[in-house]
Motif scaffolding. Structure first.
Motif, short mmCIF file in Angstrom:
data_model
loop_
_atom_site.label_atom_id
_atom_site.label_comp_id
_atom_site.label_asym_id
_atom_site.label_seq_id
_atom_site.Cartn_x
_atom_site.Cartn_y
_atom_site.Cartn_z
N ALA A 251 1.17 -0.46 -3.38
CA ALA A 251 -0.02 -0.76 -2.60
C ALA A 251 -0.17 -2.25 -2.31
O ALA A 251 -0.93 -2.64 -1.42
CB ALA A 251 -1.26 -0.22 -3.31
N SER A 252 0.54 -3.11 -3.04
CA SER A 252 0.50 -4.55 -2.77
C SER A 252 1.20 -4.89 -1.45
O SER A 252 1.01 -5.97 -0.88
CB SER A 252 1.16 -5.34 -3.91
OG SER A 252 2.58 -5.18 -3.89
N GLY A 253 2.04 -3.96 -0.97
CA GLY A 253 2.78 -4.18 0.27
C GLY A 253 4.05 -5.00 0.10
O GLY A 253 4.74 -5.29 1.08
N CYS A 254 4.39 -5.34 -1.13
CA CYS A 254 5.56 -6.19 -1.38
C CYS A 254 6.79 -5.42 -1.85
O CYS A 254 7.89 -5.97 -1.90
CB CYS A 254 5.22 -7.25 -2.42
SG CYS A 254 3.87 -8.34 -1.96
N TYR A 255 6.59 -4.13 -2.20
CA TYR A 255 7.68 -3.38 -2.80
C TYR A 255 7.68 -1.93 -2.31
O TYR A 255 6.69 -1.45 -1.75
CB TYR A 255 7.54 -3.36 -4.34
CG TYR A 255 7.25 -4.71 -4.94
CD1 TYR A 255 8.27 -5.65 -5.14
CD2 TYR A 255 5.94 -5.07 -5.29
CE1 TYR A 255 8.00 -6.89 -5.68
CE2 TYR A 255 5.67 -6.31 -5.85
CZ TYR A 255 6.69 -7.21 -6.03
OH TYR A 255 6.42 -8.44 -6.57
N VAL A 256 8.80 -1.25 -2.58
CA VAL A 256 8.88 0.20 -2.40
C VAL A 256 9.07 0.81 -3.79
O VAL A 256 9.54 0.15 -4.71
CB VAL A 256 10.05 0.62 -1.48
CG1 VAL A 256 9.81 0.14 -0.06
CG2 VAL A 256 11.38 0.08 -2.00
N GLY A 257 8.70 2.09 -3.93
CA GLY A 257 8.84 2.74 -5.23
C GLY A 257 8.91 4.24 -5.08
O GLY A 257 8.44 4.81 -4.08
N ILE A 258 9.48 4.89 -6.06
CA ILE A 258 9.63 6.35 -6.05
C ILE A 258 8.47 6.99 -6.82
O ILE A 258 8.18 6.61 -7.95
CB ILE A 258 10.98 6.76 -6.69
CG1 ILE A 258 12.13 6.24 -5.84
CG2 ILE A 258 11.07 8.28 -6.84
CD1 ILE A 258 13.51 6.52 -6.43
N LEU A 259 7.82 7.95 -6.15
CA LEU A 259 6.69 8.67 -6.73
C LEU A 259 6.76 10.15 -6.36
O LEU A 259 7.33 10.51 -5.32
CB LEU A 259 5.36 8.12 -6.19
CG LEU A 259 4.90 6.73 -6.63
CD1 LEU A 259 3.68 6.32 -5.83
CD2 LEU A 259 4.60 6.71 -8.13
N PRO A 260 6.15 11.03 -7.17
CA PRO A 260 5.98 12.42 -6.74
C PRO A 260 5.10 12.49 -5.50
O PRO A 260 4.13 11.73 -5.38
CB PRO A 260 5.29 13.08 -7.95
CG PRO A 260 5.60 12.19 -9.11
CD PRO A 260 5.65 10.81 -8.54
N GLU A 261 5.43 13.38 -4.57
CA GLU A 261 4.66 13.48 -3.34
C GLU A 261 3.19 13.78 -3.61
O GLU A 261 2.30 13.20 -2.97
CB GLU A 261 5.24 14.58 -2.45
CG GLU A 261 6.56 14.23 -1.80
CD GLU A 261 7.08 15.32 -0.89
OE1 GLU A 261 7.80 15.00 0.06
OE2 GLU A 261 6.76 16.51 -1.14
N THR A 262 2.92 14.70 -4.55
CA THR A 262 1.53 15.07 -4.83
C THR A 262 0.74 13.90 -5.40
O THR A 262 -0.45 13.76 -5.14
CB THR A 262 1.48 16.26 -5.81
OG1 THR A 262 2.28 15.96 -6.96
CG2 THR A 262 2.01 17.53 -5.15
#
Length: 320
Positions: A251-262
């Motif tokens: 949410a900081s807009g500086c990174y990408v990350g893997i999360l469950p869709e739900t």
């Protein structure tokens, strides 16, 4: 039965002492364990499993001085130094590692005596220890309902539920500090039985409106993260512990990350998280897991049956 078992445990430790003398030890070797030492052995195991006195203080509700005294008692009985403790931190000695392994086996077997007697009488008692990863509660699998049903069917069984990382769960299963795990089955491990419960889809997410190309990937110890890093599409970014930490960094807009869709769909406070369309979806089969070489108690069997009854997947998804 209890005395026979305790005698065999004493016999092992006496053998252990003869094989592992401590050079220059100031301890007086008594070569004799009594039932009084059981409490001290349990405290030693708890301190070793917690990784030190400070963490064990909270678990045992004992002071550091009291924990130290109990461990000292065990050391004096065994005639060996079990751990190094001081400004440098807590560390098991070679003798301590060997003693811990056998004490865990012995105490685990001792704790099963009452359970097995109760099972003969048709009663369920004791504690069932469940380790699970984050975000197991969701709309497609009613784990709270299963726990409620279990409490009604086994009112004399105490349920201990812990949220743990992937690595912690594997360690806890092998060390037998949990009885059953609920986590993703990323690969088949010959040490465990797997029972599929539901399918979880995980994706690479970015803050809406942000170009994900070249952004660092948030690191956490997880098979999907290792897989994506190996492609070289994203450099390794900051470490995060827990899904909320990953979502916060995305949410900081500086990174990408893997999360469950739900899970990603529920995070709106700091902006909408959207999947990176160029990245494949990771499919994860969340499963109930028990150790192969440890026969489950009747209490564990009942909980496992309830989990399977509510499974969203077919039995063929599991290789027992």
């Amino acid at each position: 039965m209890k005395n026979d078992f305790f005698d065999s445990m004493v016999s092992f430790f006496n053998t252990f002492l003869r094989l592992t003398p401590v050079q220059g030890s100031s301890f007086m070797t008594k070569h004799f364990l009594t039932e009084r030492n059981l409490k001290s052995l349990r405290i030693f195991c708890a301190a070793a499993e917690a990784g030190g006195f400070s963490a064990a203080e909270r678990t045992l509700a004992l002071s550091k001085a009291s924990i130290s005294r109990h461990i000292r008692d065990v050391e004096e009985v065994l005639g060996v130094k079990l751990c190094e403790r001081g400004p440098g931190g807590f560390r098991l000695t070679v003798s301590g590692i060997a003693a811990l392994k056998q004490a865990q086996i012995a105490l685990d077997a001792l704790s099963r005596i009452k359970l097995e007697v109760d099972e003969v009488k048709g009663l369920l008692s004791g504690v069932i220890r469940i380790g699970m990863t984050e975000h197991i509660i969701n709309k497609q699998y009613d784990l709270p309902g299963i726990l409620r049903q279990y409490a009604q069917l086994a009112p004399d069984v105490t349920t201990d539920v812990r949220v743990m990382t992937f690595a912690q769960i594997n360690h806890a299963l092998r060390e037998r500090t949990i009885d059953i795990a609920i986590r993703g089955r990323y690969e088949q491990d010959h040490l465990f039985h797997f029972f599929p419960l539901f399918e979880e889809r995980q994706r690479l997410f970015v803050l809406e409106g942000i170009n994900p190309q070249g952004l660092p990937l948030i690191y956490r110890p997880h098979p999907f993260v290792y897989e994506l890093l190996a492609t070289g599409h994203h450099p390794k970014g900051p470490s995060a512990s827990g899904l909320e930490a990953v979502a916060c960094l995305i949410a900081s807009g500086c990174y990408v990350g893997i999360l469950p869709e739900t899970y990603a769909a529920e995070v709106w406070d700091y902006g909408r998280l959207v999947p990176v369309q160029t990245q494949d979806c990771y499919v994860n089969i969340v499963s109930a897991i028990i150790e192969k070489n440890r026969p489950p108690s009747a209490a564990v069997e009942l909980f496992l049956q309830l989990l399977q009854q509510h499974s969203c997947l077919t039995p063929s998804s599991s290789k027992r």
